[in-house]
Enzyme design. Structure first.
Site, PDB file in Angstrom:
ATOM      1  N   ILE B 177       0.857  -1.194   0.000  1.00 37.61           N
ATOM      2  CA  ILE B 177       0.000   0.000   0.000  1.00 37.61           C
ATOM      3  C   ILE B 177       0.896   1.249   0.000  1.00 37.61           C
ATOM      4  CG2 ILE B 177      -1.795   1.263   1.246  1.00 37.61           C
ATOM      5  CD1 ILE B 177      -2.705  -1.449   2.413  1.00 37.61           C
ATOM      6  N   GLU B 219       2.353  -3.846   5.532  1.00 35.01           N
ATOM      7  CA  GLU B 219       1.346  -3.460   4.537  1.00 35.01           C
ATOM      8  C   GLU B 219       1.670  -4.099   3.189  1.00 35.01           C
ATOM      9  OE1 GLU B 219       3.618  -1.441   5.825  1.00 35.01           O
ATOM     10  OE2 GLU B 219       4.268   0.139   4.462  1.00 35.01           O
TER      11      GLU B 219
END
Lengths: 214, 300
Positions: B177, B219
């Site tokens: 991300i 992430e």
């Protein structure tokens, strides 16, 4: 060199035991063929007296040519008591699933093939060990019960079998046979390690056995 | 016989069959769980009531009990159950039937001859349920519910072996991300967790059921695509990128938009280990990052 060995069983007793084993394993093989519909070859068993701590080394020497092994252990309990060890090459489990028709028992959401392979090894181990011990104790007029089989060594290089797993009593009578299924494509070893306590009984049983023939 | 009371008192199923496999004894536990009273089943052939028992393994076991005086074991792992009883008293279970660990053995007369065989049935549903949960927990990420890194590592090893045997294609997408730290800093970690869950569940809804979505690190995610070559995998990655970019993440009254950067790699003859494949896909991901993020890059 074998001072201790003489203490356990006399040469004559070893001979009788060897003879009983020949009969027992011969019958076991033919009954096995009848029960499991699979032709099993059981070699003429070999009797050897060892100190239990020597056993891992002995197994290592005996199975040097097999790469990775799994060992199934099952305790048998009667007047004649001890541990039965069945040594398979590691890949055997998966092949035995089909040979023993165990696929039909596989549940659709069954565990991965490895788990089934392990369970199959235990199942086959149980049949083989039961046949061998059952016949032997029958000839010695004993009746035994069994613990569930379990895997004590799984997929292990055979030259590094840990000693601690197998050290038991001071002395052990090792009865070794080589078996093979399915025209020899899967084979392994059975070792019976009798516990120290049953040796007095065994001597007595051997004497009675030979009396029946004298 | 006073001791015989144990037969009905014990919390284990006990069945005794004669050599014709007719039921001689059926204890209270069996009555309770099967719903079949002893009076009804005693004297009948066991297969009349349980036709599914008639498997090769069961018949062989009976035979070996009578021939060798053997014990036979029916483990839960291999057999699940011998007698299909509905689960009772165990609500939190995914098993439709009671999970059983059973064994069979001989009963001898005074001449040591095997006259009967006994079967005992133990309810192990609870233990099997725990085991299943542990296995689950061991391979899933607790926050997102998708697979974890440990699972990826073992799955990749498996898939590599399969690839060696059958030479089928296998691709992997790794994505991350963009500017996730900024989301955390601006909206707090709870929001960060929300974004992780939102992105993973959206991607999870887009993959086939043969694919595996994994939370690789903070992430960072991976998607394993069996039977998929690089070209189609790039298409899948592009679809992921677009859908994440367009997705509204509503948290606490804020609509937070995020984007992802993706790397894609496939197994090639010069990639000999799972580690090399992961390195390749990681390099591709970093190239995507360097080239400005919110984009897909293939391995070189």
């Amino acid at each position: 060199m074998d001072v201790k060995k003489e203490k356990i069983l006399t040469d004559e007793e070893v001979d009788i035991l060897q003879e009983i084993m020949n009969i027992a394993f011969g019958q076991a093989a033919s009954d096995l063929a009848d029960v499991i519909d699979i032709h099993v070859i059981l070699s003429v068993p070999f009797v050897k007296i060892l100190q239990a701590p020597e056993l891992p080394g002995y197994i290592r020497d005996e199975i040097r040519d097999i790469c990775n092994i799994s060992i199934i252990e099952q305790k048998f309990l009667g007047k004649f008591r001890g541990n039965a060890l069945m040594v398979f090459p590691s890949h055997a489990g998966k092949e035995l699933i089909a040979l023993f028709g165990l696929e039909e028992n596989m549940h659709p959401d069954a565990d991965p093939a490895e788990t089934l392979g392990r369970e199959t090894l235990m199942e086959v181990g149980n049949i083989m060990i039961g046949a061998c011990i059952g016949k032997l104790s029958e000839l010695l007029r004993d009746s035994v019960t069994y613990s569930p089989p379990r895997i004590i060594i799984e997929n292990h290089p055979c030259d590094t079998i840990p000693d601690s797993q197998l050290a038991a009593d001071d002395s052990a009578i090792v009865l070794k046979t080589v078996f093979s299924f399915d025209r020899g494509s899967i084979s392994g070893f059975v070792f019976l390690v009798t516990s120290h306590e049953s040796i007095q009984w065994l001597k007595e049983a051997l004497r009675k056995f030979i009396e029946r023939y004298e | 016989m006073i001791f015989a009371q144990i037969f009905d008192a014990i919390n284990i199923g006990l069945v005794i069959l004669d050599r014709d496999l007719k039921v001689c004894k059926w204890n209270r536990w069996m009555e309770m769980n099967s719903g079949i009273p002893a009076a009804e089943i005693v004297g009948s052939h066991i297969f009349d009531f349980f036709p599914n028992l008639k498997t090769r393994k069961f018949l062989r076991s009976c035979k070996s009990v009578f021939t060798f005086g053997n014990f036979c074991f029916f483990s839960q792992k291999l057999h699940r159950c011998l007698f299909p009883f509905k689960t009772t008293g165990c609500f939190d279970t995914r098993f439709e039937y009671m999970q059983q660990s059973c064994a069979m053995g001989p009963l001898r007369d005074e001449n040591n001859e095997v006259k009967y065989l006994f079967i005992y049935v133990q309810d192990v549903t609870e233990a099997a349920t725990y085991e299943q949960k542990l296995v689950e927990m061991n391979m899933r990420d607790s926050l997102t519910g998708i697979y974890n890194r440990r699972f990826l590592e073992s799955k990749l090893r498996e898939e590599f072996k399969r690839h060696k045997r059958y030479s089928r294609p296998l691709s992997i997408i790794m994505f991350d991300i963009d500017f996730f730290k900024k989301v955390n800093d601006k909206y707090g970690h709870q929001c960060g967790d929300f974004i992780l869950k939102s992105v993973s569940s959206m991607i999870a809804s887009q993959i086939r059921n043969v694919d595996f979505l994994i939370r690789y690190g903070g992430e960072e995610f991976c998607c394993l695509l069996p039977e998929t070559a690089l070209e189609p995998a790039l298409g899948v990655a592009e679809r992921f990128r677009k859908s994440v970019m367009e997705h509204d993440n509503n948290f606490d009254g804020n609509n937070i938009k995020v984007t992802i950067s993706l790397g894609v790699a496939e197994i090639r003859p010069n990639i000999s280990s799972p580690e090399t494949l992961l390195k390749k896909v990681d390099e591709a991901l970093y190239r995507a990052k360097r080239k400005g993020r919110n984009r897909v890059e293939a391995m070189i």
